[in-house]
Design a protein around this motif. Structure first.
Motif, PDB file in Angstrom:
ATOM      1  N   LEU A  55       3.576   8.311  -9.032  1.00  0.00           N
ATOM      2  CA  LEU A  55       3.298   7.593  -7.875  1.00  0.00           C
ATOM      3  C   LEU A  55       3.892   8.181  -6.589  1.00  0.00           C
ATOM      4  O   LEU A  55       3.958   7.598  -5.453  1.00  0.00           O
ATOM      5  CB  LEU A  55       3.428   6.134  -8.021  1.00  0.00           C
ATOM      6  CG  LEU A  55       2.704   5.438  -8.876  1.00  0.00           C
ATOM      7  CD1 LEU A  55       2.965   3.994  -9.153  1.00  0.00           C
ATOM      8  CD2 LEU A  55       1.183   5.488  -8.539  1.00  0.00           C
ATOM      9  N   GLY A  56       4.641   9.387  -6.923  1.00  0.00           N
ATOM     10  CA  GLY A  56       5.400   9.967  -5.635  1.00  0.00           C
ATOM     11  C   GLY A  56       6.375   9.128  -5.250  1.00  0.00           C
ATOM     12  O   GLY A  56       6.573   8.944  -3.977  1.00  0.00           O
ATOM     13  N   GLN A  57       7.177   8.373  -5.914  1.00  0.00           N
ATOM     14  CA  GLN A  57       7.950   7.407  -5.537  1.00  0.00           C
ATOM     15  C   GLN A  57       9.466   8.055  -5.065  1.00  0.00           C
ATOM     16  O   GLN A  57      10.516   8.034  -6.122  1.00  0.00           O
ATOM     17  CB  GLN A  57       8.126   6.237  -6.677  1.00  0.00           C
ATOM     18  CG  GLN A  57       6.993   5.505  -6.639  1.00  0.00           C
ATOM     19  CD  GLN A  57       7.023   4.136  -7.811  1.00  0.00           C
ATOM     20  OE1 GLN A  57       7.713   4.321  -8.847  1.00  0.00           O
ATOM     21  NE2 GLN A  57       6.152   3.135  -7.563  1.00  0.00           N
ATOM     22  N   HIS A  58       9.670   8.509  -3.996  1.00  0.00           N
ATOM     23  CA  HIS A  58      10.729   8.802  -3.569  1.00  0.00           C
ATOM     24  C   HIS A  58      11.139   8.057  -2.276  1.00  0.00           C
ATOM     25  O   HIS A  58      10.340   8.139  -1.344  1.00  0.00           O
ATOM     26  CB  HIS A  58      10.648  10.395  -2.798  1.00  0.00           C
ATOM     27  CG  HIS A  58      10.338  11.319  -3.954  1.00  0.00           C
ATOM     28  ND1 HIS A  58      11.241  11.966  -4.783  1.00  0.00           N
ATOM     29  CD2 HIS A  58       9.026  11.934  -4.525  1.00  0.00           C
ATOM     30  CE1 HIS A  58      10.550  12.708  -5.551  1.00  0.00           C
ATOM     31  NE2 HIS A  58       9.090  12.662  -5.467  1.00  0.00           N
ATOM     32  N   TYR A  59      12.200   7.057  -2.375  1.00  0.00           N
ATOM     33  CA  TYR A  59      12.363   6.091  -1.562  1.00  0.00           C
ATOM     34  C   TYR A  59      13.229   6.645  -0.395  1.00  0.00           C
ATOM     35  O   TYR A  59      14.032   7.275  -0.578  1.00  0.00           O
ATOM     36  CB  TYR A  59      12.791   4.922  -2.295  1.00  0.00           C
ATOM     37  CG  TYR A  59      12.054   4.353  -3.181  1.00  0.00           C
ATOM     38  CD1 TYR A  59      10.804   3.715  -2.838  1.00  0.00           C
ATOM     39  CD2 TYR A  59      12.305   4.613  -4.563  1.00  0.00           C
ATOM     40  CE1 TYR A  59       9.862   3.185  -3.601  1.00  0.00           C
ATOM     41  CE2 TYR A  59      11.397   3.818  -5.626  1.00  0.00           C
ATOM     42  CZ  TYR A  59      10.155   3.294  -5.045  1.00  0.00           C
ATOM     43  OH  TYR A  59       9.314   2.761  -6.067  1.00  0.00           O
ATOM     44  N   MET A  60      13.043   6.132   0.834  1.00  0.00           N
ATOM     45  CA  MET A  60      13.484   6.653   2.084  1.00  0.00           C
ATOM     46  C   MET A  60      15.053   5.636   2.057  1.00  0.00           C
ATOM     47  O   MET A  60      15.087   4.761   1.932  1.00  0.00           O
ATOM     48  CB  MET A  60      12.860   6.248   3.169  1.00  0.00           C
ATOM     49  CG  MET A  60      13.447   6.576   4.612  1.00  0.00           C
ATOM     50  SD  MET A  60      14.465   8.005   4.820  1.00  0.00           S
ATOM     51  CE  MET A  60      13.020   9.350   4.700  1.00  0.00           C
ATOM     52  N   ASP A  76      -5.039   1.124  -4.677  1.00  0.00           N
ATOM     53  CA  ASP A  76      -4.923   2.776  -4.679  1.00  0.00           C
ATOM     54  C   ASP A  76      -5.553   2.826  -3.413  1.00  0.00           C
ATOM     55  O   ASP A  76      -6.757   2.541  -2.974  1.00  0.00           O
ATOM     56  CB  ASP A  76      -5.807   3.028  -5.666  1.00  0.00           C
ATOM     57  CG  ASP A  76      -5.621   4.464  -5.766  1.00  0.00           C
ATOM     58  OD1 ASP A  76      -5.408   4.963  -4.692  1.00  0.00           O
ATOM     59  OD2 ASP A  76      -5.795   5.469  -6.710  1.00  0.00           O
ATOM     60  N   PHE A  77      -4.683   3.136  -2.466  1.00  0.00           N
ATOM     61  CA  PHE A  77      -5.346   3.569  -1.012  1.00  0.00           C
ATOM     62  C   PHE A  77      -6.563   4.497  -0.964  1.00  0.00           C
ATOM     63  O   PHE A  77      -7.469   4.264  -0.239  1.00  0.00           O
ATOM     64  CB  PHE A  77      -4.046   4.258  -0.136  1.00  0.00           C
ATOM     65  CG  PHE A  77      -4.784   4.434   1.315  1.00  0.00           C
ATOM     66  CD1 PHE A  77      -4.925   3.508   2.133  1.00  0.00           C
ATOM     67  CD2 PHE A  77      -5.105   5.852   1.645  1.00  0.00           C
ATOM     68  CE1 PHE A  77      -5.753   3.980   3.485  1.00  0.00           C
ATOM     69  CE2 PHE A  77      -5.579   6.406   2.754  1.00  0.00           C
ATOM     70  CZ  PHE A  77      -5.884   4.996   3.675  1.00  0.00           C
ATOM     71  N   ASN A 108       5.161   6.522   5.018  1.00  0.00           N
ATOM     72  CA  ASN A 108       6.022   7.562   4.052  1.00  0.00           C
ATOM     73  C   ASN A 108       5.132   7.630   2.798  1.00  0.00           C
ATOM     74  O   ASN A 108       5.458   6.888   1.934  1.00  0.00           O
ATOM     75  CB  ASN A 108       7.498   7.103   3.805  1.00  0.00           C
ATOM     76  CG  ASN A 108       8.143   7.835   2.761  1.00  0.00           C
ATOM     77  OD1 ASN A 108       7.485   8.924   2.434  1.00  0.00           O
ATOM     78  ND2 ASN A 108       9.202   7.414   2.194  1.00  0.00           N
ATOM     79  N   PRO A 122       3.284   9.125  -0.501  1.00  0.00           N
ATOM     80  CA  PRO A 122       3.313   9.830  -1.814  1.00  0.00           C
ATOM     81  C   PRO A 122       2.773  11.210  -1.443  1.00  0.00           C
ATOM     82  O   PRO A 122       1.380  11.321  -0.771  1.00  0.00           O
ATOM     83  CB  PRO A 122       2.678   9.419  -2.862  1.00  0.00           C
ATOM     84  CG  PRO A 122       2.001   8.117  -2.358  1.00  0.00           C
ATOM     85  CD  PRO A 122       2.243   7.957  -0.936  1.00  0.00           C
ATOM     86  N   GLU A 129      -0.123  -1.068  -1.613  1.00  0.00           N
ATOM     87  CA  GLU A 129       0.758  -0.512  -2.468  1.00  0.00           C
ATOM     88  C   GLU A 129       0.267  -0.418  -4.136  1.00  0.00           C
ATOM     89  O   GLU A 129      -0.250  -1.458  -4.494  1.00  0.00           O
ATOM     90  CB  GLU A 129       2.168  -1.512  -2.633  1.00  0.00           C
ATOM     91  CG  GLU A 129       3.062  -1.055  -3.739  1.00  0.00           C
ATOM     92  CD  GLU A 129       3.467   0.425  -3.847  1.00  0.00           C
ATOM     93  OE1 GLU A 129       4.138   0.738  -2.896  1.00  0.00           O
ATOM     94  OE2 GLU A 129       3.149   1.143  -4.767  1.00  0.00           O
ATOM     95  N   LYS A 130       0.231   0.678  -4.568  1.00  0.00           N
ATOM     96  CA  LYS A 130      -0.577   0.993  -5.740  1.00  0.00           C
ATOM     97  C   LYS A 130       0.227   0.227  -6.911  1.00  0.00           C
ATOM     98  O   LYS A 130      -0.740  -0.304  -8.076  1.00  0.00           O
ATOM     99  CB  LYS A 130      -0.758   2.408  -6.007  1.00  0.00           C
ATOM    100  CG  LYS A 130      -1.670   2.777  -7.332  1.00  0.00           C
ATOM    101  CD  LYS A 130      -2.023   4.173  -7.289  1.00  0.00           C
ATOM    102  CE  LYS A 130      -2.752   4.411  -8.591  1.00  0.00           C
ATOM    103  NZ  LYS A 130      -2.986   6.029  -8.811  1.00  0.00           N
ATOM    104  N   GLY A 135       1.700   2.497   0.930  1.00  0.00           N
ATOM    105  CA  GLY A 135       3.136   2.667   0.052  1.00  0.00           C
ATOM    106  C   GLY A 135       4.264   2.291   0.385  1.00  0.00           C
ATOM    107  O   GLY A 135       5.192   2.856   0.670  1.00  0.00           O
ATOM    108  N   PRO A 136       4.270   0.903   0.601  1.00  0.00           N
ATOM    109  CA  PRO A 136       5.690   0.191   1.220  1.00  0.00           C
ATOM    110  C   PRO A 136       6.855   0.417   0.227  1.00  0.00           C
ATOM    111  O   PRO A 136       7.751   0.356   0.929  1.00  0.00           O
ATOM    112  CB  PRO A 136       5.335  -1.323   1.561  1.00  0.00           C
ATOM    113  CG  PRO A 136       4.291  -1.331   0.485  1.00  0.00           C
ATOM    114  CD  PRO A 136       3.404  -0.235   0.276  1.00  0.00           C
ATOM    115  N   GLY A 137       6.887   0.641  -1.062  1.00  0.00           N
ATOM    116  CA  GLY A 137       7.652   0.853  -1.952  1.00  0.00           C
ATOM    117  C   GLY A 137       8.776  -0.465  -2.054  1.00  0.00           C
ATOM    118  O   GLY A 137       8.348  -1.508  -2.394  1.00  0.00           O
TER     119      GLY A 137
END
Ligand SMILES: C[S@@+](CC[C@H](N)C(=O)[O-])C[C@H]1O[C@@H](n2cnc3c(N)ncnc32)[C@H](O)[C@@H]1O
Length: 334
Positions: free
Chosen positions: A66-71, A142-143, A174, A176, A117-118, A96-98
């Motif tokens: 899910l490309g989860q790289h949080y800022m 899923d966007f 931001n 994924p 958010e997926k 993708g608000p995470g």
């Protein structure tokens, strides 16, 4: 699939000072950036703590799929919001608000936010984090598959009926990295809904979308597409150390100022225009007089090229957006 967690600096290794990180950028000696782009690299300890706390409290591990790289750096989130000039009364889409670190800044700026958010765990987290805030709607979708146009139309209508005069919405996200192309393709033709799209992208993608020059191997149909529908601008580089877990690549912020339909280059049909552009690039090493033979004869392509002031031997990577528009209007009959 789960990530192997990257080794993190211990929390105690961050400064204990509560000084806010100002949105100023250190110079970076990457030759690509010198003299042209800024670099954002500072960290905010609060976001580091907050991100880990949010994930730990739910027993979650970032998911690579899910490309989860949080800022981790709230000043970068603030700069994303200011790149779109987010202000009181704006309607903003966040993909993708995470953990909700950017969402928080958008809400604090006074925007009404639709967050898509997926990941069901993160959607629940953001809903609960902002449960007392009625400016936020979180959809667990899923966007790339959702009906964004109808979601946005009803949000803009609600904003209007509650007295907020937002003709257009904005996108600040931001995203994924693996859905960047889908997001760009879906959003840029929506100039009737969005005025600006501000995205944090993989740096290489950002440069490819904004900076690919004529005659380079990076020059592709997507560049024609991006410039047809928007005015893109590379804003600043974001070092990989600002994310948790740290990705293998740096990122960059790009703004796309969307054009309205009346500002699009004049083509009778966008469908036939992009179909011609794609055919031209499919035979990338071929001259256009050969790759466009399914549209008209080689002689007709040569004549059209001559009449727009181009050599009869032109290849697709030598044509600007305007050249493609003029060529299309000469060879594709209504
Ligand atoms: C790079 S993280 C960014 C999270 C947060 N905005 C931040 O800045 O820390 C990407 C987020 O998008 C979500 N995501 C991934 N694929 C998605 C999709 N197709 N549609 C919507 N959200 C998605 C992930 O679950 C994750 O929360």
């Amino acid at each position: 699939m789960l990530f192997l967690l990257q080794p993190l600096p211990p929390i105690s290794s961050f400064s204990t000072s509560r000084r806010r990180v100002e949105p100023s950028f250190a110079a970076h000696d990457n030759a690509r950036c010198r003299g042209k782009f800024h670099v954002a690299s500072a960290r905010s300890e609060d976001d580091y703590h907050a991100t880990l706390k949010a994930l730990k409290s739910r027993g979650l591990t970032p998911r690579k799929s899910l490309g989860q790289h949080y800022m981790l750096n709230s000043s970068i989130n603030e700069q994303l919001a200011s790149a779109a000039d987010v202000k009181e009364g704006d309607v903003v889409l966040e993909i993708g608000p995470g953990t909700g670190s950017l969402t928080n800044i958008l809400i604090n700026a006074g925007a009404t936010v639709l967050a898509i958010e997926k990941d069901p765990h993160m959607a629940l987290h953001v809903r609960e984090r902002f449960s007392s805030i009625d400016q936020l709607t979180v959809l667990q979708e899923d966007f790339t598959r959702c009906h964004i146009r109808s979601h946005m139309i009803s949000l803009l209508q609600n904003a209007k009926s509650s007295g907020r005069n937002s003709k257009y919405a904005k996108v600040v996200s931001n995203i994924p990295f693996n859905i960047s192309t889908d997001v760009v393709k879906q959003l840029l033709p929506m100039g009737d809904i969005f005025s600006e799209v501000v995205l944090l992208l993989q740096e290489e993608t950002a440069l490819r979308l904004v900076d690919a020059s004529l005659r380079s191997s990076e020059y592709r149909p997507i560049n024609i597409f991006v410039n047809f529908y928007s005015d893109p601008e590379y804003k600043f580089k974001v070092l990989r150390s600002n994310f948790f877990p740290q990705p293998n690549v740096d990122a960059a912020v790009v703004t796309f100022k969307l054009k309205e339909a009346a500002e699009y280059p004049p083509v009778a049909s966008t469908k036939s225009f992009f179909s011609m552009v794609n055919s031209a690039f499919n035979g990338k090493r071929k001259m256009l007089r050969r790759s466009l033979q399914h549209i008209c004869t080689s002689l007709e392509v040569e004549r059209a090229l001559e009449s727009v002031g181009l050599p009869v031997t032109s290849r697709p990577e030598e044509l600007t957006l305007d050249d493609f528009v003029r060529l299309h209007n000469l060879i594709v009959k209504g």
